[in-house]
Design a protein around this motif. Sequence first.
Motif, PDB file in Angstrom:
ATOM      1  N   VAL A 112     -12.535   7.998   2.280  1.00 38.65           N
ATOM      2  CA  VAL A 112     -12.408   9.330   1.666  1.00 38.65           C
ATOM      3  C   VAL A 112     -10.957   9.552   1.238  1.00 38.65           C
ATOM      4  O   VAL A 112     -10.684   9.975   0.104  1.00 38.65           O
ATOM      5  N   LEU A 113     -10.026   9.254   2.142  1.00 35.93           N
ATOM      6  CA  LEU A 113      -8.610   9.429   1.814  1.00 35.93           C
ATOM      7  C   LEU A 113      -8.176   8.516   0.667  1.00 35.93           C
ATOM      8  O   LEU A 113      -7.410   8.927  -0.210  1.00 35.93           O
ATOM      9  N   MET A 114      -8.690   7.280   0.661  1.00 32.30           N
ATOM     10  CA  MET A 114      -8.334   6.352  -0.408  1.00 32.30           C
ATOM     11  C   MET A 114      -8.846   6.873  -1.759  1.00 32.30           C
ATOM     12  O   MET A 114      -8.136   6.818  -2.765  1.00 32.30           O
ATOM     13  N   THR A 115     -10.050   7.396  -1.767  1.00 35.86           N
ATOM     14  CA  THR A 115     -10.619   7.957  -2.995  1.00 35.86           C
ATOM     15  C   THR A 115      -9.791   9.148  -3.471  1.00 35.86           C
ATOM     16  O   THR A 115      -9.508   9.275  -4.673  1.00 35.86           O
ATOM     17  N   LEU A 116      -9.388   9.999  -2.539  1.00 36.88           N
ATOM     18  CA  LEU A 116      -8.546  11.142  -2.922  1.00 36.88           C
ATOM     19  C   LEU A 116      -7.210  10.674  -3.497  1.00 36.88           C
ATOM     20  O   LEU A 116      -6.702  11.263  -4.459  1.00 36.88           O
ATOM     21  N   ARG A 117      -6.649   9.618  -2.934  1.00 32.42           N
ATOM     22  CA  ARG A 117      -5.375   9.095  -3.443  1.00 32.42           C
ATOM     23  C   ARG A 117      -5.533   8.491  -4.841  1.00 32.42           C
ATOM     24  O   ARG A 117      -4.655   8.637  -5.685  1.00 32.42           O
ATOM     25  N   ILE A 118      -6.642   7.826  -5.086  1.00 33.89           N
ATOM     26  CA  ILE A 118      -6.891   7.269  -6.426  1.00 33.89           C
ATOM     27  C   ILE A 118      -7.018   8.405  -7.433  1.00 33.89           C
ATOM     28  O   ILE A 118      -6.441   8.355  -8.524  1.00 33.89           O
ATOM     29  N   LEU A 119      -7.768   9.441  -7.068  1.00 31.81           N
ATOM     30  CA  LEU A 119      -7.917  10.597  -7.955  1.00 31.81           C
ATOM     31  C   LEU A 119      -6.575  11.292  -8.173  1.00 31.81           C
ATOM     32  O   LEU A 119      -6.258  11.708  -9.291  1.00 31.81           O
ATOM     33  N   GLN A 120      -5.773  11.402  -7.114  1.00 29.65           N
ATOM     34  CA  GLN A 120      -4.453  12.021  -7.225  1.00 29.65           C
ATOM     35  C   GLN A 120      -3.564  11.229  -8.190  1.00 29.65           C
ATOM     36  O   GLN A 120      -2.900  11.817  -9.048  1.00 29.65           O
ATOM     37  N   ASN A 121      -3.570   9.908  -8.072  1.00 33.40           N
ATOM     38  CA  ASN A 121      -2.752   9.077  -8.966  1.00 33.40           C
ATOM     39  C   ASN A 121      -3.205   9.200 -10.414  1.00 33.40           C
ATOM     40  O   ASN A 121      -2.383   9.249 -11.327  1.00 33.40           O
ATOM     41  N   ASN A 122      -4.506   9.248 -10.636  1.00 34.36           N
ATOM     42  CA  ASN A 122      -5.007   9.389 -12.005  1.00 34.36           C
ATOM     43  C   ASN A 122      -4.698  10.774 -12.561  1.00 34.36           C
ATOM     44  O   ASN A 122      -4.431  10.913 -13.757  1.00 34.36           O
ATOM     45  N   LYS A 148      -0.531  14.985 -15.717  1.00 36.02           N
ATOM     46  CA  LYS A 148       0.894  15.310 -15.602  1.00 36.02           C
ATOM     47  C   LYS A 148       1.783  14.314 -16.361  1.00 36.02           C
ATOM     48  O   LYS A 148       2.982  14.534 -16.475  1.00 36.02           O
ATOM     49  N   HIS A 149       1.201  13.217 -16.835  1.00 37.92           N
ATOM     50  CA  HIS A 149       1.921  12.179 -17.579  1.00 37.92           C
ATOM     51  C   HIS A 149       3.113  11.610 -16.796  1.00 37.92           C
ATOM     52  O   HIS A 149       4.186  11.401 -17.341  1.00 37.92           O
ATOM     53  N   ARG A 150       2.874  11.386 -15.497  1.00 38.82           N
ATOM     54  CA  ARG A 150       3.875  10.755 -14.634  1.00 38.82           C
ATOM     55  C   ARG A 150       3.270   9.484 -14.062  1.00 38.82           C
ATOM     56  O   ARG A 150       2.197   9.528 -13.461  1.00 38.82           O
ATOM     57  N   GLU A 151       3.950   8.389 -14.282  1.00 40.67           N
ATOM     58  CA  GLU A 151       3.482   7.122 -13.725  1.00 40.67           C
ATOM     59  C   GLU A 151       3.852   7.055 -12.250  1.00 40.67           C
ATOM     60  O   GLU A 151       4.970   7.415 -11.877  1.00 40.67           O
ATOM     61  N   PRO A 152       2.926   6.601 -11.401  1.00 37.50           N
ATOM     62  CA  PRO A 152       3.288   6.416  -9.997  1.00 37.50           C
ATOM     63  C   PRO A 152       4.386   5.357  -9.887  1.00 37.50           C
ATOM     64  O   PRO A 152       4.413   4.399 -10.656  1.00 37.50           O
ATOM     65  N   VAL A 153       5.281   5.556  -8.957  1.00 39.99           N
ATOM     66  CA  VAL A 153       6.394   4.632  -8.790  1.00 39.99           C
ATOM     67  C   VAL A 153       5.879   3.358  -8.125  1.00 39.99           C
ATOM     68  O   VAL A 153       5.252   3.405  -7.070  1.00 39.99           O
TER      69      VAL A 153
END
Length: 183
Positions: A139-149, A155-160
């Motif tokens: 669940v947390l991994m899915t939320l993180r993938i959605l957050q990054n996308n 927001k047009h910010r690339e993850p570092v």
Amino acid sequence: MNRLWKLVDNLENWLCQLLLVTFVTLLFAQIMLRNLFSYSLPWADELATYAFVWFAYLGAVYAAKKSAHNRVTFQFRFFPRWVELACGALTDLIWIAFNLVFIWLSYDFVFNKMNTFWKSQTLGIPMKVFYLILPLAFVLMTLRILQNNYLRFVKHREPVDPEAEAIAEAKSSTLSSSNEKGD
């Protein structure tokens, strides 16, 4: 919402550190006790194993947060940027679909199929507690993938990239140390 993500970030960070310290300390204590006193703690190996498993799954969540899971991206240098973005979004959708299936299966196993009387052999703790990491981590991994996308496409910010971040840090420390020697 930012406050909630900050809380989740801190909780993940704190829990990963606690789990790492726990299993390393327990394993070190076991080695010392066995070699010096020919004695071992009967529960320590089991607890260290469960701490390591939880640490590994939470580490995967952390890697998803940092977009640090392995991806083959070299071929995208030969295509326009939109091809890389489209393929990245497609692979993330496939990853999310896999996670959703796994969340469902692991939730069903932990809460419906697992016998409530199953307990760990030496600790006596219900096994549901240890297996709870499966649905929780995915669940947390899915939320993180959605957050990054969301950060990438809205927001047009690339993850570092942690690798690029580490290389830049190493270069800057090398440059600063060579400047100090030159003075």
